[in-house]
Design an enzyme around this catalytic site. Structure first.
Site, short mmCIF file in Angstrom:
data_model
loop_
_atom_site.label_atom_id
_atom_site.label_comp_id
_atom_site.label_asym_id
_atom_site.label_seq_id
_atom_site.Cartn_x
_atom_site.Cartn_y
_atom_site.Cartn_z
N HIS A 359 76.38 129.31 3.36
CA HIS A 359 75.44 129.71 4.52
C HIS A 359 75.77 131.22 4.81
O HIS A 359 75.99 131.28 6.23
CB HIS A 359 76.95 129.11 5.65
CG HIS A 359 77.18 127.69 5.34
ND1 HIS A 359 76.14 127.04 6.17
CD2 HIS A 359 77.17 126.43 4.31
CE1 HIS A 359 76.16 125.36 6.17
NE2 HIS A 359 76.86 125.21 4.67
N LYS A 550 78.51 132.69 21.48
CA LYS A 550 78.62 132.21 19.75
C LYS A 550 79.65 132.94 19.41
O LYS A 550 80.36 133.42 20.12
CB LYS A 550 77.47 132.80 19.12
CG LYS A 550 77.42 134.08 19.09
CD LYS A 550 75.55 134.47 18.63
CE LYS A 550 74.98 134.14 19.07
NZ LYS A 550 73.39 133.26 18.34
N ARG A 551 80.46 132.40 17.92
CA ARG A 551 81.61 133.40 17.55
C ARG A 551 81.15 135.23 18.36
O ARG A 551 80.20 135.36 17.84
CB ARG A 551 81.72 133.43 16.40
CG ARG A 551 82.24 132.28 16.09
CD ARG A 551 84.14 132.22 16.49
NE ARG A 551 84.62 132.51 15.29
CZ ARG A 551 85.89 131.93 14.72
NH1 ARG A 551 86.32 130.41 15.17
NH2 ARG A 551 86.75 132.95 14.64
N LYS A 556 76.69 139.50 15.32
CA LYS A 556 75.54 139.16 15.98
C LYS A 556 75.24 140.19 17.48
O LYS A 556 75.24 139.36 18.25
CB LYS A 556 76.58 138.11 17.09
CG LYS A 556 77.48 136.78 15.61
CD LYS A 556 77.73 135.89 15.98
CE LYS A 556 77.79 134.98 14.66
NZ LYS A 556 77.59 134.02 15.00
N THR A 658 72.66 128.41 14.98
CA THR A 658 71.76 126.81 15.43
C THR A 658 71.67 126.51 16.47
O THR A 658 71.17 126.04 17.87
CB THR A 658 73.07 125.43 14.61
OG1 THR A 658 74.39 125.96 14.24
CG2 THR A 658 72.89 125.23 13.01
N LYS A 662 69.50 124.49 19.39
CA LYS A 662 69.74 124.16 21.25
C LYS A 662 69.39 124.15 22.26
O LYS A 662 68.72 123.95 23.28
CB LYS A 662 71.67 123.56 21.06
CG LYS A 662 72.35 123.51 19.68
CD LYS A 662 73.62 123.40 19.74
CE LYS A 662 74.76 123.10 18.48
NZ LYS A 662 76.09 123.99 17.92
C1 F58 Z 1 77.76 129.85 9.43
N1 F58 Z 1 79.07 129.91 8.63
C2 F58 Z 1 76.81 130.79 9.32
N2 F58 Z 1 81.15 130.30 8.99
O1 F58 Z 1 76.81 131.88 9.65
C3 F58 Z 1 75.69 130.41 10.96
O2 F58 Z 1 74.21 130.81 10.78
C4 F58 Z 1 74.11 129.25 10.27
O3 F58 Z 1 74.07 128.29 11.10
C5 F58 Z 1 76.10 128.22 10.12
O4 F58 Z 1 76.98 128.58 9.60
C6 F58 Z 1 75.67 126.64 9.77
O5 F58 Z 1 74.92 127.15 8.48
C7 F58 Z 1 79.60 129.56 9.71
O6 F58 Z 1 79.85 128.88 10.43
C8 F58 Z 1 82.41 129.64 9.04
O7 F58 Z 1 82.35 129.32 9.91
C9 F58 Z 1 83.79 129.85 8.14
C10 F58 Z 1 84.29 128.91 7.97
C11 F58 Z 1 85.89 128.75 6.88
C12 F58 Z 1 86.01 130.28 6.94
C13 F58 Z 1 84.60 131.52 6.93
C14 F58 Z 1 83.12 131.31 8.18
#
Ligand code: F58
Length: 829
Positions: A359, A550-551, A556, A658, A662
């Protein structure tokens, strides 16, 4: 009348009253809002159970191949309304509640969502569970039942404050505790070699401590589907006779401490959106949930009389990022150490069982663990990882003789900078398939991040672009839009999103366009109260809603958006009569508690908001709001009201995104870079319906290689110059010239995320947005086309691809019988 299973209004009403009385021990007079919510939740849950039980029965007695989705995070969002939609009981429930003088929306609001994830990755897992259920794929989602999920975000003086999340405090009606489904998980200690009576070499692992994992099950309904999937989350507990030796010696407190230590394991979700390097508890969490899940799978497997030699034929295990990749050594350990299997066979079975989704492209987000920590927590797994490494490096040397630098790069153990275990390499070596989450992401994985693995196994890496569920992200959160769509093209789009294409036939229908506009306007108006209640700010529903949720992360680029806002603000200040498109800028998102720059970006947003919102010269033409505590529930409010979706990450940094999907589903137009799934969204909706700006990933690489000088952009662009000078001079910080200094230093110093480079292109593109919005008809056509052409981004499509290309699993309806295709695995291994 059947008050447990009936779907008639009076059956639902009676069931509700019955649950209120017999479960909550309340009547209509004494019941609190929460009692009512729980009574309705139980009423809905009752109606899921029959299908659920039947599903489980079919999966396991019916000789089926089952998906085991392993994810450390799930963000399912509130269940009540979603389950009502899936069971087709919305109208009946609403009427039943109305008869009791209850507004069902108040009950929806009462539900606490399980915040068991950080962001996109956890939400993706939830969308996938929804689609697995809808498509009737036999599936179990395995994860962790964190007692405290992602923190609640509050604002104090414009700064983020973290508050503990207490999602379980008022009870969770959706989960069913399974005190009989428990497994022991070993931690620490040492290993010894010994020889069995029949002369085989065996390893015995004597742990330092044992933690017990207990299952909590949540049924996941699919849309009007017969099967119900299972989300099984593990909670850590102390084993029953923990340290009884100490206890017998009278060290009661010592024993209780151990109990506390055990339960600590699943207490809290790590709130960082980058991996926690070196935190022992995090490593233990990962191992704990993976071990419980695999023991559970083996238990089920053996209970139905199957041989472990056939394990990979019955199970498709998906690793959602590297967090569950300890499943690889753990399955080998269970097969070899506990079930006496031959090592080579265990390795083959393991590789055939697992596949891995990556990811991220950010190098700092690739998980590694110090070998020393690993040895202390998982001594046996470290040995197994060394064995896997030997096999892997043998292959590398065979295929690339003499290329020792490649061997160093691919090794599961990083040798420089302190020895560390590379989890992505482990996941790649131990899986039969690897996938990226958008086309660009996958291409960059093959080219850079996982290039060595791509060259070793050219067939292994593939793309499966992410998707989101249209049930939650249209039908549930934007009911009027769903009704308008269904009125024209019927209901099939809900489970076959490509059907939305049929809307294109109405693009020239003036009445339809007017209705489309009305739905969006009504939504914006409806959300005024929400925005005001969350922020105290009154916004203009006729302005363009420009949304960025988003985060919070530098890549970003929420701060690029802010530079645009300051630009507009300064234009108004200089020329108060200027004709500009009124806009409401809406932000939302959490910053990792330890990420100072992200927290400063929140402070920047709220500070700019304070100045802009209160300047009489602006005369309400610009409003800036930061909605605190962005989560799935606030997402329900936010996505449908957007006119413009901000997807402005530095190209090459966002794996997919994602939220972008939406927004577009709900008729927002995107302003975005060629990053992640934006690229494909633009291809689908048409470039004339997408606002593109900024450098491409390739250009960014080149710029950086050639020596990028952000201060030159600052010097050459007068408007940018003035924006940054205003920030520096304290205009937005009550004269404080130090507050935003770290941000300015980073932008003018190295500007890792290339804001200075993309600034002008972004500003020009925003001008195009404003012009397009001023032409209502043109905007409406684009908006309709965004929805009409978004079908590809349904998680149903993504899951279909996983099933066909990776898991080789069929739906129950299509005859998922392991014997039919017992050989497919060999091909993909
Ligand atoms: C996200 N990763 C990507 N990681 O940033 C985003 O582009 C993508 O659309 C999404 O995954 C789904 O594929 C992400 O959300 C985390 O939150 C991890 C959680 C655990 C610690 C490291 C980051």
């Amino acid at each position: 009348m059947n008050i447990r299973t009936g779907f008639e209004v009076e059956e639902i009403r009676e069931a509700f009253l019955n649950n209120l009385f017999y479960v909550q021990a309340k009547n209509c007079r004494t019941a609190t809002l929460n009692d009512r919510y729980l009574a309705l939740a139980y009423t809905v849950r009752d109606r899921m159970l029959e299908r659920w039980m039947k599903s489980i029965d079919t999966y396991f007695t019916g000789n089926m191949r089952v998906v085991s989705y392993l994810s450390a995070e799930y963000l399912p969002g509130p269940h009540l309304a979603n389950n009502m939609i899936n069971l087709g009981m919305c109208d009946a429930v609403e009427q039943a509640m109305q008869e009791l003088d209850i507004d069902v929306h108040d009950l929806f609001e009462q539900e606490e969502e399980p915040g068991l994830g950080n962001g996109g990755l956890g939400r993706l897992a939830a969308c996938f569970m929804d689609s697995l259920a809808t498509r009737e794929i036999p599936a179990i989602g395995y994860g962790i039942r964190y007692e405290f999920g992602i923190f609640d975000q509050q604002l104090q003086d414009g700064w983020q404050l973290e508050r503990t999340d207490h999602w379980l405090q008022l009870g969770n009606p959706w989960e069913i505790a399974r005190p009989e489904t428990t497994f022991k998980v070993k931690l620490g200690g040492h290993t010894e070699q010994h020889t069995t009576d029949d002369g085989r070499r065996q390893v015995r692992w004597t742990p330092e401590r044992i933690v017990k994992g207990m299952a909590y099950d949540t049924p996941i309904t699919g849309f009007l589907a017969d099967t119900v999937a299972l989300l099984r989350l593990w909670k850590a507990e102390a084993p029953r006779n923990f340290h009884f030796m100490i206890f017998n010696k009278g060290d009661y407190y010592g024993a209780v401490e151990d109990n506390v230590a055990a339960t600590n394991l699943t207490k809290i979700l790590y709130p960082n959106d980058e991996p926690e390097q070196g935190k022992r508890l995090r490593l233990e969490q990962q191992y704990f949930f993976v071990s419980c899940s695999l023991q559970d799978m083996i238990r089920i497997h053996l209970r139905f009389g199957r041989s472990l030699h056939d394990f990979a034929r019955y199970w498709a295990g998906q690793l959602n990022d590297t967090h569950p990749s300890l499943a690889i050594p753990e399955l080998i350990r269970l097969l070899v150490d506990e079930h006496d299997m031959d090592r080579d066979e265990a390795w083959e079975i393991t590789r055939s069982t697992f596949s891995y989704t990556n990811h991220t492209l950010l190098p700092e987000a690739l998980e590694t663990w110090p070998v020393s920590l690993f040895a202390r927590v998982l001594p046996r797994h470290l040995e197994i990882i060394y064995e896997i490494n030997t096999r892997l490096l043998r292959e590398v040397r065979e295929k690339f003789p003499g290329d020792e630098r490649r061997v160093v790069r691919m090794s599961l153990i990083q040798e420089d900078d302190g020895r560390r275990v590379r989890m992505a390499n482990l996941a790649c070596a131990g899986s039969h398939a690897i996938n990226g989450v958008a086309e660009l992401h996958t291409r960059l994985l093959k080219q850079y991040t996982l290039n060595d693995f791509h060259e070793l196994y050219p067939q292994k890496i593939r793309n499966i672009t992410n998707g989101v569920t249209p049930r939650r992200w249209i039908a549930l959160c934007n009911r009027n839009l769903a009704t308008l769509i269904s009125g024209r093209i019927g209901m099939d789009w809900v489970s076959n999103l490509e059907e939305l294409r049929k809307l294109e036939a109405f693009i020239d229908d003036e009445e339809f366009r007017a209705q489309w506009w009305q739905v969006k306007q009504d939504k914006k108006r409806e959300q005024l109260a929400f925005i005001q209640q969350r922020t105290g700010i009154v916004v203009d529903p006729d302005s363009l809603f420009d949304v960025h949720v988003k985060r919070i992360h530098e890549y970003k680029r929420q701060h690029l958006n802010i530079l645009h806002i300051i630009t507009l603000y300064q234009r108004i200040r200089e020329n108060p009569g200027i004709d500009i498109q009124p806009r409401t800028f809406i932000f939302g998102g959490k910053a990792a508690p330890g990420y100072a720059m992200a927290k400063l970006i929140i402070k920047l947003i709220t500070s700019v908001a304070d100045v802009v919102n209160n300047d009489p010269l602006v005369a309400d033409r610009l409003k800036v709001v930061f909605i605190p505590n962005f989560n799935v529930k606030t997402g329900h409010h936010v996505y449908p009201m957007a006119d413009l979706s901000e997807q402005i990450s530095t190209a090459g940094k966002e794996a997919s995104g994602t939220g972008n999907m939406k927004f577009a589903m709900n008729g927002a137009l995107t302003i975005g870079t060629l990053d992640g799934a934006n690229v494909e969204i633009r291809e689908e909706v048409g470039e004339e319906n997408f606002f593109l700006f900024g450098a491409t990933a390739a250009e960014i690489r080149e710029l950086k290689a050639g020596g990028y000088h952000p201060e030159l952009c600052y010097q050459r662009d007068e408007e940018l110059h003035r924006v940054l000078d205003a920030l520096r001079s304290g205009v937005f910080s009550n004269g404080d010239t130090e507050l935003f200094r770290p941000l300015l230093d980073s932008l003018l110093g190295y500007d890792e995320y290339m804001l200075m480079h993309d600034y002008r292109s972004y500003i020009s593109c925003q001008e195009q947005v404003s012009r397009h919005y001023a032409d209502r008809d043109a905007w409406l056509r684009s908006s309709i086309l965004n929805t009409a052409r978004i079908g590809k981004f349904s998680s149903d499509r993504a899951i279909r691809q996983y099933c066909e290309e990776v898991w080789k699993v069929k739906s129950v309806a299509d005859g998922n019988d392991v014997n039919i295709k017992s050989c497919v695995l060999k091909e993909s291994a």
